[in-house]
Each structure stands twice: as C-alpha cells, then as structure tokens.
Design a protein around this motif. Structure first.
Motif, PDB file in Angstrom:
ATOM      1  N   PRO A 151      -3.195   1.777   1.800  1.00  0.00           N
ATOM      2  CA  PRO A 151      -2.881   0.407   1.367  1.00  0.00           C
ATOM      3  C   PRO A 151      -2.601  -0.583   2.515  1.00  0.00           C
ATOM      4  O   PRO A 151      -2.350  -1.758   2.239  1.00  0.00           O
ATOM      5  CB  PRO A 151      -1.626   0.614   0.520  1.00  0.00           C
ATOM      6  N   LEU A 152      -2.678  -0.118   3.806  1.00  0.00           N
ATOM      7  CA  LEU A 152      -2.395  -1.032   4.926  1.00  0.00           C
ATOM      8  C   LEU A 152      -3.330  -2.249   4.865  1.00  0.00           C
ATOM      9  O   LEU A 152      -2.927  -3.373   5.147  1.00  0.00           O
ATOM     10  CB  LEU A 152      -2.587  -0.299   6.257  1.00  0.00           C
ATOM     11  N   GLY A 236      -8.127  -7.882  -8.604  1.00  0.00           N
ATOM     12  CA  GLY A 236      -7.098  -7.225  -9.424  1.00  0.00           C
ATOM     13  C   GLY A 236      -7.342  -5.751  -9.675  1.00  0.00           C
ATOM     14  O   GLY A 236      -6.790  -5.162 -10.599  1.00  0.00           O
ATOM     15  N   GLY A 237      -8.185  -5.126  -8.840  1.00  0.00           N
ATOM     16  CA  GLY A 237      -8.424  -3.684  -9.012  1.00  0.00           C
ATOM     17  C   GLY A 237      -7.272  -2.854  -8.467  1.00  0.00           C
ATOM     18  O   GLY A 237      -6.433  -3.367  -7.714  1.00  0.00           O
ATOM     19  N   PRO A 242      -2.114   4.246  -5.653  1.00  0.00           N
ATOM     20  CA  PRO A 242      -1.610   5.435  -6.370  1.00  0.00           C
ATOM     21  C   PRO A 242      -0.556   5.085  -7.432  1.00  0.00           C
ATOM     22  O   PRO A 242      -0.393   5.796  -8.414  1.00  0.00           O
ATOM     23  CB  PRO A 242      -1.000   6.290  -5.267  1.00  0.00           C
ATOM     24  N   THR A 243       0.119   3.980  -7.286  1.00  0.00           N
ATOM     25  CA  THR A 243       1.150   3.639  -8.285  1.00  0.00           C
ATOM     26  C   THR A 243       0.511   3.229  -9.614  1.00  0.00           C
ATOM     27  O   THR A 243       1.182   3.172 -10.643  1.00  0.00           O
ATOM     28  CB  THR A 243       2.013   2.459  -7.775  1.00  0.00           C
ATOM     29  N   MET A 244      -0.802   2.920  -9.572  1.00  0.00           N
ATOM     30  CA  MET A 244      -1.502   2.500 -10.796  1.00  0.00           C
ATOM     31  C   MET A 244      -2.634   3.466 -11.127  1.00  0.00           C
ATOM     32  O   MET A 244      -3.675   3.057 -11.665  1.00  0.00           O
ATOM     33  CB  MET A 244      -2.077   1.091 -10.586  1.00  0.00           C
ATOM     34  N   GLY A 245      -2.477   4.744 -10.686  1.00  0.00           N
ATOM     35  CA  GLY A 245      -3.477   5.759 -11.055  1.00  0.00           C
ATOM     36  C   GLY A 245      -4.653   5.822 -10.097  1.00  0.00           C
ATOM     37  O   GLY A 245      -5.581   6.605 -10.277  1.00  0.00           O
ATOM     38  N   TYR A 251      -9.936   6.398  -0.404  1.00  0.00           N
ATOM     39  CA  TYR A 251     -10.424   5.484   0.634  1.00  0.00           C
ATOM     40  C   TYR A 251     -10.814   6.294   1.873  1.00  0.00           C
ATOM     41  O   TYR A 251     -11.888   6.110   2.452  1.00  0.00           O
ATOM     42  CB  TYR A 251      -9.372   4.444   1.025  1.00  0.00           C
ATOM     43  N   GLN A 252      -9.950   7.244   2.293  1.00  0.00           N
ATOM     44  CA  GLN A 252     -10.236   8.003   3.516  1.00  0.00           C
ATOM     45  C   GLN A 252     -11.496   8.859   3.356  1.00  0.00           C
ATOM     46  O   GLN A 252     -12.302   8.964   4.282  1.00  0.00           O
ATOM     47  CB  GLN A 252      -9.029   8.867   3.883  1.00  0.00           C
TER      48      GLN A 252
END
Ligand code: HEM
Ligand SMILES: [Cu+2]
Length: 566
Positions: A151-152, A236-237, A242-245, A251-252
């Motif tokens: 999320p950075l 808004g994706g 991870p807090t929203m599933g 990403y990695q």
C-alpha cells in the motif's frame, strides 16, 4: 560451390524518403537506423539525468547525518533514479541498438513494421517525460521506489498525482516495449537475406529474439499490475487492500512476474554485445556458438519461474522451489562465461577500448552473479534483503554489467554508425576511470550491507566504519562522473575530426553489418555478400579462411546433431 563463386546480390534502393534532412525528417522517421539512433540518444540522455540523481544521493550519503536533502526529496530521488536507469536507459538503449543492428545483421532492408516502430519510440519518449513530469506535481514526484509496492504506492500514503503520472508514464513505455518486441521477432524470422539461416544468425540477434519473447511474456503482467493500482488509487478499488478483502502480496506477485524477466531483458542484449566484441578482438570464431544460443533460451525460460525469490522474506511463497530454480539460472550463465573464455583462449587479443569494457563487464558481472547466487539462498537473503548488500549486487549486474556493455557497444559500433572512430586514448582513460570508480562505489556497499545498513535510508548514524565506507562510495561515484564527462568530450572531439571515408570493417568484424559502408546507405546494402557461414563479413575479407568457418560450422552442426553441444 566455393564462397567466392557466389555473386554478391545487388540491392536496389527503395523509394527515396520525401523529407531527407532537418528536424522534420527525424520527426517523421520510420527508418530503423534513425529510430535506433533516436532510442539510443534519448536513453543516454535519461542516463545522464539518472546519473545526476545518483550524485544527489551520494552527496547526501557521503557522511553520517547528512543534511544535503531531506527524506521526502531523497525518496523521490532514488525512486526516479532507479526507474529511469531501468525503464528509460538500460532496456531502451538495448532496443535502440537492436533497432539499428538487426536488419543489418540479417541482411534485411528495415524492420517489418516501420511505422509501428516509429510509434514505439514516441510512446517511449513521452512515457519517460510523463514519469519525470511528476516532479512538478503537488507533493512532488513518485516516491515509493522503482517497484512501488502497495500500500506504500496507494492513495492513502502516496496521495499526490506524482505516483499516477509515474504509473501512466510506465504504462506508455510498456506498450512501447511490446510493440518493439513484436517488430524484432517478426523481422528476424521473416526478413533474413538468402543464406542467413537461423544457425548463422549473429549471437546479438539471437539474444534479441529471446529478449523479445520475454518482453511479450513479462510486460502484460506489469500493465495489469499498474492498471489495478490505478483502479485502487482513482476508481475506489480495493484490489491490493487487505482490510477490504484485497491482497498486498498480489501486487508483489504481479510486479515480480514482470520484474525478474525484466532484469534479463536488460542483460541478454548485452550478452550479445559482449560476444560480438570478444570474438572480434580475439580474432577467432566464437567458441560454443550453439551453447551460447541454447543457454540464452534456458535463461529466458527459467527466468519466468523465479520471480518469488524477490519475496523470500514475505513468508508467502515456497522458498526452496524458487531458490532451486534461481540456482539453475546460474548454471546457464556459467556456460556463457565458459564460452567467452574459450573464445579468448589462445586468441590474438587486441586490447581496444570496446574490448576493455567487455573485460570489465566479465569481471563485474561475475561478481554480481556470485552475489546473486548468494541472495538466491533464503537464509542469506533473510540477512541481505533490503540492505546495501542487495544495492551492491544489482548495481554490479546492471551497472557493472549492462552499463559497461553499453559503453563497449558505443565504442565498437560508433565507426559503423557515424563513419568516425572514437579516440582510443580518451577511450582507455574513460574506461579505467569508470572501472576504478565503479568498484570504489559499489564494493564497499557489500560490507555496509553485511554490517546491517538498510537501503533507502536518507541518512544514517555514525556507526563504526559506516562513514568511511560511504565516503569511499561517494568518491567513487565522482570518479565515474569524470569518466562519463571524458566519454562525452571524446564523442564531441572525434565527431569534429573528419578522417575521410571510414572503412566498411575497421575492426575486422565478422557479422553482416561490417559488409556494408560506414555509415550504411539508406537501404542498408548496395551489395549483399554471399552468406555461407555465421561470419559473412569476415569470409568476404578472408576468402582464404572462409572454409575455416564453414568447416567449423559443419563440425559444430554434426556434433550438435550427435547431441554434443559446443
Ligand atoms: C552510475 C552510477 C550509479 C550510482 C552512483 C548509483 C547509486 C545509487 C544509489 C546511491 C542508490 C540508492 C540506494 C538506496 O538509498 O537504497 C541507487 C539505487 C538504485 N539504482 Fe543506482 N546508481 C548508479 C547506476 C545505476 C545503474 C546503471 C542502474 C541500472 C539499472 C541503477 C539502478 C538502481 C536501482 C534500481 C536502484 C533502487 C532504487 C529503489 O530503491 O527504488 N543504478 N543507486
Ligand atoms: Cu530476480
């Protein structure tokens, strides 16, 4: 039929270009030689920018508790430095060189899709400008590093438009790379001159074929990775949330499924350059032609299966599998070192500037490769991950490898492209400054990493030895800059010096580009020599030795068919 009996083929010039000279002729260029030059000069310009950014970092890090720049500026600087070096310099310079050389090496008139080729260049240029334009955005440019992990790089932490411009710019350069890959594969397979069989292709063209296939495999996952991040940032994706599933680890996976093949997209072309240079200045046929070709295909295939070695410390991947596959790549690369040494063995070595850069490549890349094998072992990687050990490792392979090969290529093909030889005296001075400066910059980083210095820190405390080693590293970076300045002076001074008509083959090279004039005519060849081996230009100059390559080719092919790869 002996080689001299076969008549050279006359090549009729194609329809002359409407606009021959001036800026407009470059804006409308579709000729592969011009597009190649546009790519290489633009990539070199981005190298200068990225080099200046590295000097900002090395000035900041020259001593503990530095205050030259603050954390936010430093984060933007290393992000843009790494991004520019990888996406705007090392890879596109290779595309530019290949754009110039492939049609000449296969005896073809141009790329098979000239206008697609032109569009690919403009996507690259404007993609690069878009990435850098982020610096002017509110909050500054992208600052989440060259791999921009979520999320950075998400909207909460990187809220400015700088990150979006970075993403859009790199999506444009990705599209550019895909268009380039399509052109290289189709041209190499379909535009070869009579006699230019696949097993007579120069190693550089073979490397570009493997590289182009990796481009078509690796860049679509990157585009997906970045588009999903843009959806998270602006639509808004929650794909990486991870807090929203969602999943940050996803990403990695997507990034490194591209990222590891990308490092081979940045080195395979230069394996080709090194082979051409070492063969020419050893005065012998390439040792292990088939081994060199097949080891590249092994590397290209294996490199699609090791991406998670960048994720050992996440605990989210099966480390032993990815470690094992990574070690296998070391074996395939070892074959290349064996063949380069075999080519030089008992050769008549000429220590010209391109050859010195090629030998510098071998030294640096060996060190980079060995440290690569070390971090491919999870226990060592747990210690080295995100430390200066890793910063040293990837600079040895990308800086000490690709960058050195880029200078070897410039010194080697400059007389062919511009009809002027660069000064050997200035060339050798710039080589030794670059070699000493490079190792002074990145060798101390191995110890800084082992002593625990993390990467991406804008300053560091005065721990014992850290200040001294960082000072040496910064002094080394200054010496490297001097080497680049002397190189630029060499290009300027040499291009002023007009020496009359340059020979077609000033180095006694062996592939087809050395059989046409320097610079080549617009349609590449006035006459195409008969192609009866993988060194047509050499055979043309040394008909008495032509059978040597022919016999070698026959012997090697027979052994190859018997399953004995040489
Ligand atoms: C020419 C001299 C160069 C110098 C002095 C230099 C110096 C540096 C320094 C000091 C860092 C920051 C380390 C940190 O804070 O973590 C860095 C990062 C990096 N450099 Fe270089 N570099 C050079 C050339 C190159 C080349 C040729 C490449 C080729 C691709 C390259 C790719 C990178 C990358 C990918 C990063 C990581 C950026 C990030 O952490 O996001 N550098 N470099
Ligand atoms: Cu990797």
């Amino acid at each position: 039929m002996s080689i001299t009996a076969a008549p050279p083929i006359r090549i009729e010039p194609s329809a002359p270009r409407l606009i021959k000279h001036g800026i407009v002729s470059w804006l409308c260029a579709t000729d592969h030689k011009r597009i190649g030059l546009l790519y290489m000069s633009t990539a070199f310009f981005f190298f200068i920018l990225a080099g200046l950014l590295s000097l900002v970092m090395r000035t900041q890090l020259a001593q503990p508790n530095g205050t030259f720049v603050d954390a936010h500026v430093y984060n933007q600087v290393f992000t843009l430095h790494g991004t520019a070096m990888i996406f705007l310099f090392v890879a596109p310079f290779g595309f530019g060189l290949a754009n110039y050389l492939i049609p000449l090496q296969i005896g073809g008139p141009d790329m098979i899709f000239p206008r697609l080729n032109a569009v690919s260049y403009w996507f690259f240029l404007f993609g690069g400008i878009t990435v850098f334009s982020g610096l002017a955005a509110q909050g500054g440019g992208a600052s989440a590093g060259w791999f921009a992990y979520a999320p950075l790089s998400g909207i909460q932490i990187s809220s400015g438009a700088g990150q979006d411009l970075w993403l859009i710019g790199l999506l444009m350069t990705s599209v550019s790379s895909i268009m380039t890959g399509i052109n290289f594969i189709t041209t190499t397979l379909l535009y070869r001159a009579p006699g230019m069989t696949m097993w007579r292709l120069p190693i550089f063209t073979w490397e570009m074929l493997a590289t182009s296939l990796m481009i078509l495999m690796a860049f679509p996952p990157l585009a997906t990775c970045f588009i999903l991040l843009l959806v998270d940032r602006r639509m808004g994706g929650h794909i990486y949330d991870p807090t929203m599933g969602g999943s940050a680890i996803l990403y990695q996976h997507l990034f490194w499924f591209f990222g590891h093949p990308e490092v081979y997209i940045m080195i395979l072309p230069y394996f080709g350059v090194i082979t051409e240079v070492i063969t020419t200045f050893s005065g012998k046929p390439t040792f292990g032609y088939f081994g060199l070709v097949l080891s590249s295909w092994a590397i290209a295939t294996l490199s699609m299966s090791v991406w998670a070695h960048h994720m050992f410390t996440t605990g989210a991947v099966t480390n032993p599998f990815f470690a094992g596959m990574s070690f296998l790549i070391g074996v395939a690369t070892g074959i290349k070192f064996w063949n380069w040494i075999g080519t030089m063995w008992q050769g008549a070595i000429r220590l010209t500037t391109p050859m010195l850069f090629a030998l510098g490549f071998l030294f640096n890349f060996l060190f980079g490769g060995v440290t690569g094998m070390m971090v491919a072992s999870p226990p060592i990687d747990f210690h080295a991950e995100d430390s200066y050990f890793l910063v040293s490792h990837f600079h040895y392979v990308l800086g000490g490898g690709s960058m050195f090969a880029i200078f070897a290529a410039i010194y080697f093909w400059f007389p062919k492209v511009f009809g002027v030889m660069l000064s050997e005296k200035l060339g050798k001075i710039s080589f030794w400054l670059m070699f000493v400066g490079f190792n002074a910059t990145f060798f101390p980083m191995i110890f800084l990493g082992m002593w625990g210095m993390p990467r991406r820190v804008y300053t560091y405390p005065n721990f014992p030895g850290w200040g001294d080693l960082n000072f040496i590293a910064s002094a080394g970076a200054a010496v490297m800059s001097l080497a680049v300045i002397i190189f630029l002076v060499n290009v300027y001074v040499s291009s002023l010096r007009h020496v009359g008509k340059m020979a077609d083959n000033p180095w006694d090279g062996y592939s087809l580009e050395w059989a046409t004039s320097s610079p080549p005519p617009e349609h590449n060849f006035e006459w195409l020599p008969p192609i009866r081996s993988f060194r047509p230009a050499f055979d043309m100059r040394h008909p008495e030795l032509a059978s040597q390559a022919k016999d070698y080719e026959k012997r090697a092919m027979r052994k190859f068919k018997e399953g004995k790869i040489t």
